[in-house]
Design an enzyme around this catalytic site. Sequence first.
Site, PDB file in Angstrom:
ATOM      1  N   ARG A 123     -11.463  18.327 -67.651  1.00 35.02           N
ATOM      2  CA  ARG A 123     -10.620  17.359 -68.361  1.00 35.02           C
ATOM      3  C   ARG A 123     -10.197  16.241 -67.420  1.00 35.02           C
ATOM      4  O   ARG A 123      -9.875  16.494 -66.253  1.00 35.02           O
ATOM      5  CB  ARG A 123      -9.381  18.055 -68.939  1.00 35.02           C
ATOM      6  CG  ARG A 123      -9.745  19.047 -70.001  1.00 35.02           C
ATOM      7  CD  ARG A 123      -8.541  19.635 -70.729  1.00 35.02           C
ATOM      8  NE  ARG A 123      -8.994  20.786 -71.480  1.00 35.02           N
ATOM      9  CZ  ARG A 123      -9.680  20.735 -72.617  1.00 35.02           C
ATOM     10  NH1 ARG A 123      -9.961  19.570 -73.148  1.00 35.02           N
ATOM     11  NH2 ARG A 123     -10.087  21.837 -73.217  1.00 35.02           N
ATOM     12  N   ASP A 124     -10.193  15.022 -67.970  1.00 35.00           N
ATOM     13  CA  ASP A 124      -9.713  13.875 -67.203  1.00 35.00           C
ATOM     14  C   ASP A 124      -8.213  14.030 -66.946  1.00 35.00           C
ATOM     15  O   ASP A 124      -7.460  14.443 -67.828  1.00 35.00           O
ATOM     16  CB  ASP A 124      -9.999  12.578 -67.971  1.00 35.00           C
ATOM     17  CG  ASP A 124      -9.848  11.343 -67.099  1.00 35.00           C
ATOM     18  OD1 ASP A 124     -10.876  10.722 -66.782  1.00 35.00           O
ATOM     19  OD2 ASP A 124      -8.696  11.003 -66.724  1.00 35.00           O
ATOM     20  N   ILE A 125      -7.790  13.671 -65.744  1.00 38.00           N
ATOM     21  CA  ILE A 125      -6.381  13.822 -65.361  1.00 38.00           C
ATOM     22  C   ILE A 125      -5.483  12.828 -66.100  1.00 38.00           C
ATOM     23  O   ILE A 125      -4.277  13.045 -66.216  1.00 38.00           O
ATOM     24  CB  ILE A 125      -6.241  13.666 -63.824  1.00 38.00           C
ATOM     25  CG1 ILE A 125      -5.026  14.386 -63.302  1.00 38.00           C
ATOM     26  CG2 ILE A 125      -6.262  12.196 -63.409  1.00 38.00           C
ATOM     27  CD1 ILE A 125      -4.995  14.519 -61.783  1.00 38.00           C
TER      28      ILE A 125
ATOM     29  N   GLU B 114     -13.869   3.867 -60.630  1.00 37.35           N
ATOM     30  CA  GLU B 114     -12.856   4.217 -59.634  1.00 37.35           C
ATOM     31  C   GLU B 114     -13.353   5.288 -58.674  1.00 37.35           C
ATOM     32  O   GLU B 114     -12.987   5.288 -57.495  1.00 37.35           O
ATOM     33  CB  GLU B 114     -11.595   4.745 -60.328  1.00 37.35           C
ATOM     34  CG  GLU B 114     -10.842   3.701 -61.129  1.00 37.35           C
ATOM     35  CD  GLU B 114      -9.746   4.331 -61.980  1.00 37.35           C
ATOM     36  OE1 GLU B 114      -9.435   5.519 -61.788  1.00 37.35           O
ATOM     37  OE2 GLU B 114      -9.230   3.613 -62.860  1.00 37.35           O
ATOM     38  N   VAL B 115     -14.097   6.243 -59.194  1.00 45.54           N
ATOM     39  CA  VAL B 115     -14.514   7.384 -58.367  1.00 45.54           C
ATOM     40  C   VAL B 115     -16.009   7.251 -58.085  1.00 45.54           C
ATOM     41  O   VAL B 115     -16.827   7.229 -59.017  1.00 45.54           O
ATOM     42  CB  VAL B 115     -14.223   8.724 -59.080  1.00 45.54           C
ATOM     43  CG1 VAL B 115     -14.666   9.890 -58.211  1.00 45.54           C
ATOM     44  CG2 VAL B 115     -12.735   8.839 -59.417  1.00 45.54           C
TER      45      VAL B 115
ATOM     46  N   ASN C  61     -18.978   4.180 -66.254  1.00 47.00           N
ATOM     47  CA  ASN C  61     -18.669   2.949 -65.531  1.00 47.00           C
ATOM     48  C   ASN C  61     -19.510   2.910 -64.265  1.00 47.00           C
ATOM     49  O   ASN C  61     -19.557   3.884 -63.516  1.00 47.00           O
ATOM     50  CB  ASN C  61     -17.178   2.902 -65.193  1.00 47.00           C
ATOM     51  CG  ASN C  61     -16.319   2.773 -66.420  1.00 47.00           C
ATOM     52  OD1 ASN C  61     -16.622   1.989 -67.313  1.00 47.00           O
ATOM     53  ND2 ASN C  61     -15.243   3.556 -66.495  1.00 47.00           N
TER      54      ASN C  61
ATOM     55  N   HIS D  23     -17.745   9.842 -69.092  1.00 45.75           N
ATOM     56  CA  HIS D  23     -16.560  10.180 -69.866  1.00 45.75           C
ATOM     57  C   HIS D  23     -17.030  10.577 -71.265  1.00 45.75           C
ATOM     58  O   HIS D  23     -17.912   9.921 -71.838  1.00 45.75           O
ATOM     59  CB  HIS D  23     -15.645   8.969 -70.019  1.00 45.75           C
ATOM     60  CG  HIS D  23     -15.124   8.404 -68.735  1.00 45.75           C
ATOM     61  ND1 HIS D  23     -13.827   8.577 -68.307  1.00 45.75           N
ATOM     62  CD2 HIS D  23     -15.731   7.644 -67.778  1.00 45.75           C
ATOM     63  CE1 HIS D  23     -13.654   7.941 -67.160  1.00 45.75           C
ATOM     64  NE2 HIS D  23     -14.794   7.366 -66.817  1.00 45.75           N
TER      65      HIS D  23
ATOM     66  N   HIS E 144     -20.314   9.912 -62.973  1.00 45.32           N
ATOM     67  CA  HIS E 144     -19.673  10.729 -64.000  1.00 45.32           C
ATOM     68  C   HIS E 144     -19.781  10.021 -65.329  1.00 45.32           C
ATOM     69  O   HIS E 144     -19.821   8.792 -65.388  1.00 45.32           O
ATOM     70  CB  HIS E 144     -18.195  10.993 -63.678  1.00 45.32           C
ATOM     71  CG  HIS E 144     -17.402   9.768 -63.374  1.00 45.32           C
ATOM     72  ND1 HIS E 144     -17.463   9.132 -62.149  1.00 45.32           N
ATOM     73  CD2 HIS E 144     -16.537   9.047 -64.122  1.00 45.32           C
ATOM     74  CE1 HIS E 144     -16.668   8.079 -62.165  1.00 45.32           C
ATOM     75  NE2 HIS E 144     -16.092   7.992 -63.354  1.00 45.32           N
TER      76      HIS E 144
HETATM   77  P1  DGP Z   1     -13.917   5.687 -63.647  1.00 43.65           P
HETATM   78  O1  DGP Z   1     -13.079   4.441 -63.800  1.00 43.65           O
HETATM   79  O2  DGP Z   1     -15.038   5.709 -64.642  1.00 43.65           O
HETATM   80  O3  DGP Z   1     -14.375   5.913 -62.217  1.00 43.65           O
HETATM   81  O4  DGP Z   1     -12.969   6.901 -64.057  1.00 43.65           O
HETATM   82  C1  DGP Z   1     -12.469   7.858 -63.172  1.00 43.65           C
HETATM   83  C2  DGP Z   1     -11.684   8.856 -63.983  1.00 43.65           C
HETATM   84  O5  DGP Z   1     -11.402   9.968 -63.163  1.00 43.65           O
HETATM   85  C3  DGP Z   1     -10.334   8.346 -64.504  1.00 43.65           C
HETATM   86  O6  DGP Z   1     -10.342   8.397 -65.932  1.00 43.65           O
HETATM   87  C4  DGP Z   1      -9.300   9.319 -63.952  1.00 43.65           C
HETATM   88  C5  DGP Z   1     -10.132  10.493 -63.488  1.00 43.65           C
HETATM   89  N1  DGP Z   1      -9.640  11.156 -62.291  1.00 43.65           N
HETATM   90  C6  DGP Z   1      -9.327  10.581 -61.111  1.00 43.65           C
HETATM   91  N2  DGP Z   1      -8.920  11.503 -60.229  1.00 43.65           N
HETATM   92  C7  DGP Z   1      -8.989  12.707 -60.884  1.00 43.65           C
HETATM   93  C8  DGP Z   1      -8.707  14.031 -60.494  1.00 43.65           C
HETATM   94  O7  DGP Z   1      -8.300  14.340 -59.372  1.00 43.65           O
HETATM   95  N3  DGP Z   1      -8.899  14.991 -61.435  1.00 43.65           N
HETATM   96  C9  DGP Z   1      -9.333  14.710 -62.695  1.00 43.65           C
HETATM   97  N4  DGP Z   1      -9.491  15.718 -63.535  1.00 43.65           N
HETATM   98  N5  DGP Z   1      -9.632  13.463 -63.096  1.00 43.65           N
HETATM   99  C10 DGP Z   1      -9.445  12.469 -62.189  1.00 43.65           C
END
Ligand code: DGP
Length: 121
Positions: free
Chosen positions: A32-34, A99-100, A91, A106, A104
């Site tokens: 799950r997204d945080i 961001e990461v 993204n 979504h 990945h």
């Molecule tokens: P993007 O902008 O596509 O890189 O989205 C990165 C997503 O990752 C964002 O929706 C929040 C999520 N995210 C960031 N850090 C963490 C984490 O530590 N755990 C989880 N579950 N999600 C995270």
Amino acid sequence: MAYDPENIFAKILRGEIPCDKIYEDDTALAFRDINPQAPVHLLVIPKGSYESLDDFSDNASDAEIAGFFRAVGTVAREAGAVEAGYRFLANNGPDAHQEVPHFHVHVFAGRDLGGMIKRAP
Ligand code: DGP
């Protein structure tokens, strides 16, 4: 740009930080997204070290690519999202606000998700 092994999803894959895991197989992990943007907001990541969709599509093996996209479909199906519908999104790079730096996708579901993308002002 070289893959950064200290990115947050690499740490999740190594078990160094927790996640709310919902699916795992040989090629992919889903959790799950945080910061959920919909009632269902899941992230599916490949287990291999790929920084983006561009990197993944260029360098992953056919087995990794097939396994990963089958996992995305399975995750959405197991979330009960098929009938009402869902959106999957990746993204890639700065203009998309990635961001990461670990590839990945979504998966969003659980409400009407609206139009696809905002028009430029
Ligand atoms: P993007 O902008 O596509 O890189 O989205 C990165 C997503 O990752 C964002 O929706 C929040 C999520 N995210 C960031 N850090 C963490 C984490 O530590 N755990 C989880 N579950 N999600 C995270």
